[in-house]
Enzyme design. Structure first.
Site, PDB file in Angstrom:
ATOM      1  N   ASP A 119       3.668  43.298  56.865  1.00 41.56           N
ATOM      2  CA  ASP A 119       2.906  42.580  57.876  1.00 41.56           C
ATOM      3  C   ASP A 119       3.510  41.205  58.124  1.00 41.56           C
ATOM      4  O   ASP A 119       3.383  40.300  57.298  1.00 41.56           O
ATOM      5  CB  ASP A 119       1.452  42.432  57.424  1.00 41.56           C
ATOM      6  N   ASP A 329       4.385  40.828  65.552  1.00 41.44           N
ATOM      7  CA  ASP A 329       3.518  41.223  64.441  1.00 41.44           C
ATOM      8  C   ASP A 329       3.714  42.695  64.081  1.00 41.44           C
ATOM      9  O   ASP A 329       3.280  43.578  64.810  1.00 41.44           O
ATOM     10  CB  ASP A 329       2.063  40.957  64.818  1.00 41.44           C
TER      11      ASP A 329
END
Length: 531
Positions: A119, A329
């Site tokens: 992440d 992201d």
């Protein structure tokens, strides 16, 4: 008065003459010369029999080995790559694990393996730990896994210690009863009611190194780990059940800690392939031929990966007033565009698609079409244009819909979002080696099959801005048939590095030498005058 003035001039002239007359010299002796050999006499008065004869094979071999060793000392550690001891491979497991990409990492002593989601939208590395409320960890609960996942316990690791509330990374330190108490943490994520909480510990992350000398060695890197005793929301329903590897901009993230320790450059790369596999490398600054764009501050700070998209292009048509800022992201499955930009992009995509609108909508995707495999050739590519005409071409901007008879249709895998900040999600990253270069504050990318970089080939530095390749606007010839799979939505989610102590010491030493030498010369001259 005149005599004093003449005496002053005389002293000054003598001082200048003395300083000009003083010179320092040193005789240079080659390390393997006859004179150097004479200085290395053994205690018994005999010369070493291993001393190389000048001009011999051994002589040149010794010179070459010595130079290679010096180059390794200077360049090797600065350009090495680090990757998890389990290997650099990343993997996706489909809908059962929320379509995120994962990798195996080893933490603690003895080392325990964890399957963590990657992440770039968050900072903390956390794993299930002394669980009060965690997701199931047995492989029998997941049809896609072939081994159980793990639970961490600081008491079972000899290298772990609790991070105290007084530590600079303890954000909740003011809520502690004592500065020496274990630091608590609560990490809230964008998915509704999704969080991880527990305490922070210091432990080691097991990595392998690879540098230009093709040598590998085990590195036990000190990192900060979230002992996640309690998870909620998506983390109990298949999103990162065995933990999350935060790759963000923050000081507590693993890439930042590795760079601060001097192990690698302050940069890393991730690469997601169309077959749901990929790679991750810490210290990777990408190829000299890669394209790049500056990373931008958000609310005045560099706390996440923000880039500026100048224009959006659909096929060969570039749309006006479609610029926006976006967070890059990997913890978000889809790509989100600000409302006004999305409306223009979706409308142009709809005009360019030679397919019938589908009556079956996949919430929240609104632009879905009926199609066979032959119709995929008519899907236009989506291109994000950045500064200096750098282009990011997305050949697979759709989600394919399969039924009992095979392919039944596809949907545009882009969604609208309120506000001015969009998100470049995981589905747009497929087929690219993305370089998050915090040291030079830029995002780099190059088309890649996500090859293994751990064989030891050198990693060239990225070019300066004026050497970046110029790319033409997209044309119809750039369109390709998408053959990968897009993913449903799931969300898990400066200042340059300071000079090293060694470089600071070098600068200080040089400064002191330059300042002290005239003073030493003046003292020598005064001593000569006095005598």
């Amino acid at each position: 008065m005149a005599s004093r003035f003449l005496l002053f001039l005389l002293v000054a002239f003598m001082l200048v003459g003395c300083s000009l007359a003083l010179t320092f010299s040193s005789k240079l002796i080659h390390r393997f010369s006859e004179e150097a050999m004479a200085l290395r006499v053994r205690r018994n008065g005999e010369f070493s029999s291993s001393w190389p004869r000048r001009g011999s094979v051994d002589y040149y071999q010794l010179l070459a080995n010595n130079d290679l060793q010096r180059q390794r000392m200077k360049l090797g550690p600065r350009h090495q790559l680090l990757f998890p001891a389990e290997g650099s491979t990343t993997m996706a497991f489909g809908d059962e694990l929320a379509w995120l990409h994962y990798t195996w990492i080893d933490v603690g002593t003895p080392n325990v393996s964890f399957l963590v989601a990657l992440d770039t939208g968050s900072d903390l590395l956390w794993v299930p730990c002394d669980c009060i409320q965690c997701a199931p960890l047995s492989a029998s609960y997941y049809s896609v896994l072939d081994k159980d996942m793990s639970e961490y316990s600081p008491s079972r690791s000899s290298t772990s210690k609790h991070l105290p509330c007084s530590h600079e990374f303890c954000e909740l330190g003011l809520k502690c009863n004592s500065p020496t108490d274990p630091c608590p943490y609560i990490a809230n994520y964008l998915s509704e009611n999704t969080s991880s909480s527990g305490s922070l510990v210091e432990d080691v992350l097991h990595l392998l190194s690879s540098n230009s000398n093709a040598s590998k060695s085990l590195v036990k890197a000190p990192v900060i780990v979230g002992c996640g005793r309690k998870q909620s929301g998506g983390y109990l329903d298949g999103v990162a059940p065995d933990g999350l590897l935060g790759l963000g901009f923050g000081d507590i993230s693993v890439p930042s800690l590795l760079a601060k320790s001097g192990l690698v450059r302050n940069s890393f790369s991730i690469c997601f392939n169309e077959n749901d596999s990929g790679r991750i490398f810490f210290g990777d600054q990408g190829l000299a031929t890669q394209q790049s764009t500056p990373l931008l501050p958000f609310d005045g700070k560099y706390n996440t990966y923000i880039v500026r998209v100048e224009d959006c292009c659909i096929g060969s048509s570039c749309l006006k007033q479609t610029g926006f800022q976006a967070q890059v992201d990997s913890g978000t499955s889809f790509t989100f565009l600000p409302d006004q930009v999305f409306e223009k992009v979706a409308a142009e995509f709809d005009r360019g698609v030679n397919a019938t609108k589908s009556s079956h909508k996949i919430t929240p995707l609104d632009y879905c079409y009926e199609a066979s495999s032959q119709d995929l050739q008519n899907i236009p590519v989506v291109t994000l244009m950045f500064a200096q005409n750098n282009s990011f071409v997305v050949h697979n901007p759709v989600l394919l819909i399969n039924g009992n008879q095979g392919l039944e249709g596809f949907c545009l895998a882009i969604m609208p979002v309120e506000g001015n900040l969009g998100t470049i999600g995981q589905n747009f990253m497929t087929g690219y080696r993305l370089v998050f270069d915090k040291e030079n504050l830029k995002l780099g990318w190059s088309r890649s099959s996500c090859q293994d970089l751990s064989a030891g080939q050198s990693v060239p530095l990225a070019p300066p801005p004026h050497d970046r390749p110029q790319n033409p606007l997209p044309t119809n010839q750039q369109q390709r048939t998408p053959d990968g799979k897009a993913v449903p939505p799931a969300v898990a989610s400066r200042t340059p590095s300071k000079p090293s102590a060694a470089s600071s010491l070098h600068i200080t030493t040089h400064f002191l030498t330059a300042r002290l030498l005239p003073i030493m010369l003046l003292q020598l001259c005064l001593f000569a005058l006095a005598t």
